[in-house]
Write an enzyme that holds these catalytic residues in place. Structure first.
Site, PDB file in Angstrom:
ATOM      1  N   ARG A  89      12.075  -0.465   7.760  1.00  0.00           N
ATOM      2  CA  ARG A  89      12.402  -0.951   8.918  1.00  0.00           C
ATOM      3  C   ARG A  89      13.925  -0.889   9.089  1.00  0.00           C
ATOM      4  NH1 ARG A  89       8.470  -0.058  11.036  1.00  0.00           N
ATOM      5  NH2 ARG A  89       6.926  -1.310  12.214  1.00  0.00           N
ATOM      6  N   ARG A 114       7.235  -9.038  -3.876  1.00  0.00           N
ATOM      7  CA  ARG A 114       7.164 -10.794  -3.844  1.00  0.00           C
ATOM      8  C   ARG A 114       6.116 -11.172  -4.982  1.00  0.00           C
ATOM      9  NH1 ARG A 114       5.777 -11.606   2.218  1.00  0.00           N
ATOM     10  NH2 ARG A 114       4.762  -9.533   1.728  1.00  0.00           N
ATOM     11  N   HIS A 165      12.299   8.107  13.081  1.00  0.00           N
ATOM     12  CA  HIS A 165      11.281   6.900  12.837  1.00  0.00           C
ATOM     13  C   HIS A 165       9.665   7.831  13.066  1.00  0.00           C
ATOM     14  CE1 HIS A 165       9.876   2.637  13.021  1.00  0.00           C
ATOM     15  NE2 HIS A 165       9.023   3.429  12.406  1.00  0.00           N
ATOM     16  N   GLU A 170      17.740   0.734  16.403  1.00  0.00           N
ATOM     17  CA  GLU A 170      17.120   2.349  16.762  1.00  0.00           C
ATOM     18  C   GLU A 170      16.694   2.174  18.197  1.00  0.00           C
ATOM     19  OE1 GLU A 170      14.312   2.620  13.593  1.00  0.00           O
ATOM     20  OE2 GLU A 170      12.732   2.699  14.804  1.00  0.00           O
ATOM     21  N   ARG A 190       0.876  -1.386  -0.060  1.00  0.00           N
ATOM     22  CA  ARG A 190      -0.041  -0.128  -0.025  1.00  0.00           C
ATOM     23  C   ARG A 190       0.928   1.391  -0.046  1.00  0.00           C
ATOM     24  NH1 ARG A 190      -3.084  -3.266   4.017  1.00  0.00           N
ATOM     25  NH2 ARG A 190      -1.137  -3.673   4.893  1.00  0.00           N
ATOM     26  N   ILE A 191       1.763   1.092   0.760  1.00  0.00           N
ATOM     27  CA  ILE A 191       2.591   2.285   1.194  1.00  0.00           C
ATOM     28  C   ILE A 191       3.723   2.789  -0.338  1.00  0.00           C
ATOM     29  CG2 ILE A 191       4.455   3.724   2.378  1.00  0.00           C
ATOM     30  CD1 ILE A 191       3.345   2.191   4.911  1.00  0.00           C
TER      31      ILE A 191
HETATM   32  C1  8YV Z   1       5.085   3.508  14.161  1.00  0.00           C
HETATM   33  C2  8YV Z   1       5.784   2.267  12.078  1.00  0.00           C
HETATM   34  O1  8YV Z   1       5.230   4.951  14.490  1.00  0.00           O
HETATM   35  O2  8YV Z   1       3.560   1.712  11.512  1.00  0.00           O
HETATM   36  C3  8YV Z   1       4.399   1.180  11.553  1.00  0.00           C
HETATM   37  O3  8YV Z   1       4.872   0.103  11.290  1.00  0.00           O
HETATM   38  O4  8YV Z   1       6.942   1.950  11.838  1.00  0.00           O
HETATM   39  C4  8YV Z   1       5.401   3.484  12.734  1.00  0.00           C
HETATM   40  O5  8YV Z   1       4.242   3.990  11.945  1.00  0.00           O
HETATM   41  C5  8YV Z   1       5.993   2.852  14.954  1.00  0.00           C
HETATM   42  O6  8YV Z   1       6.106   1.650  14.543  1.00  0.00           O
HETATM   43  C6  8YV Z   1       5.399   2.607  16.335  1.00  0.00           C
HETATM   44  O7  8YV Z   1       4.520   1.507  16.652  1.00  0.00           O
END
Ligand code: 8YV
Length: 334
Positions: A241, A180, A288, A270, A158-159
């Site tokens: 990530r 994939r 992040h 992190e 989606r992103i």
């Molecule tokens: C969050 C993210 O802020 O949604 C995710 O997977 O990485 C971020 O939007 C972070 O994971 C906090 O839970």
């Protein structure tokens, strides 16, 4: 009267969302926002039927076995690599995440980071703040164009698709991607996206954006060998990530100008950041925050709460990760 189920809200979150949970559950929250070590998390989960978590809480077999009463873990994140899903499913624990509500916000930020890397926004701003701007020069902070360039997307969920739309429709970029599974032609056509193998993606992208989920299989998807395939003029952006990129290898590639620039919102280990990255000027570093708008963080918190509430009150959780649990797990409680 039957006792209300107890839930843990493991990190500080919007007070209104905690209030909403308090109307239905006994809530232990964490307004001081202390990050629990594993033993503390296990202890705080004692007696809880549900947990509202974020990426900082690791829910694994040990945590689950110490809390066999736990029925649902609701992550306020789309990514759920902090959950051992197999362990949850094996124990009948429902895991939920927060997809969709953060797609456009995260895509905005991914695009912003990519542009910042390409046009050297952070590097030139630091230069100005240091008082080093004394005159114009024809080659001062020359970067590479975004409009009309080739946008490479690794991880076309989606992103990834939302970033591709921005590039294709807003900036006239050519979009290539690797994933994939290939998108349908109906999904590819409006953005002119072309599916390529990973090597072609690395070699042809002017701006490569990583938007794939983290797993053991995607660990160091981009390391020295992959960076060596990229154009020396290319940029790399990671809003997915930490751990997908080998941060030490990236710092070396940037220092040796094997690629032009990078932008990272996520890091291996992190909130620690590899010290080599901190000394390389051609990388934009953010803590992040890709989903961090007020509206989106609130929507994420509400969706995590919706999941928790539905799971513990016999409703249908909107975004389960392991929906098979709903058919035969510890749910519902009433
Ligand atoms: C969050 C993210 O802020 O949604 C995710 O997977 O990485 C971020 O939007 C972070 O994971 C906090 O839970």
């Amino acid at each position: 009267m039957a006792r209300l189920p107890s839930v843990l809200v493991a990190r500080a979150v919007f007070p209104e969302v905690v209030q909403r949970l308090r109307r239905l559950f006994e809530v232990e929250d964490n307004p001081a926002d202390r990050i629990f070590a594993k033993a503390e998390l296990i202890a705080h989960l004692a007696g809880k039927a549900g947990a509202f978590t974020t990426g900082s809480e690791r829910i694994d077999a040990e945590v689950l076995d110490a809390n066999p009463q736990l029925r649902v873990v609701a992550n306020m994140a789309v990514g759920y690599n902090n959950f051992d899903i197999a362990a949850c499913t094996a124990r009948g624990v429902l895991a939920t995440n927060t997809p969709d509500v953060l797609t456009e916000t995260t895509a905005d930020f991914g695009f912003a980071l990519m542009m910042a890397a390409a046009r050297r926004v952070a590097e030139s701003e630091h230069f100005l703040r240091r008082g080093e701007w004394t005159r114009w020069a024809y080659d001062m902070f020359t970067g590479s164009d975004v409009h009309g360039a080739t946008l490479g997307i690794l991880g076309m969920g989606r992103i990834g698709q939302a970033i591709a739309r921005r590039g294709a429709l807003g900036f006239g970029m050519k979009v290539i991607y690797h994933n994939r599974s290939r998108l349908t032609s109906e999904q590819e056509a409006p953005i002119g996206a072309r599916y390529v193998d990973k090597l072609t993606l690395l070699r042809q992208a002017d701006h490569l954006v990583l938007v794939l989920p983290y797993s053991a299989a995607s660990h160091h998807t981009i390391g020295t060998a992959e960076l060596a395939q990229m154009k020396p003029s290319a940029t790399l952006t990671n809003v997915a990530r930490g751990g997908i990129v080998d941060d030490a290898a990236l710092a070396a590639a940037l220092r040796e100008r094997r690629i032009a620039a990078a932008a990272l919102d996520v890091f291996e280990g992190e909130p620690k950041v590899h010290p080599d990255l901190l000394t390389v000027p051609s990388v934009v570093l953010t803590p992040h925050i890709a989903s961090a708008t007020v509206a989106t963080r609130r929507a994420m918190a509400d969706l995590a709460a919706d999941n928790l509430i539905a799971a513990l009150t016999g409703g249908q959780p909107p975004t389960p990760v392991n929906p098979e649990v709903l058919a035969g797990g510890r749910l519902p409680v009433r």
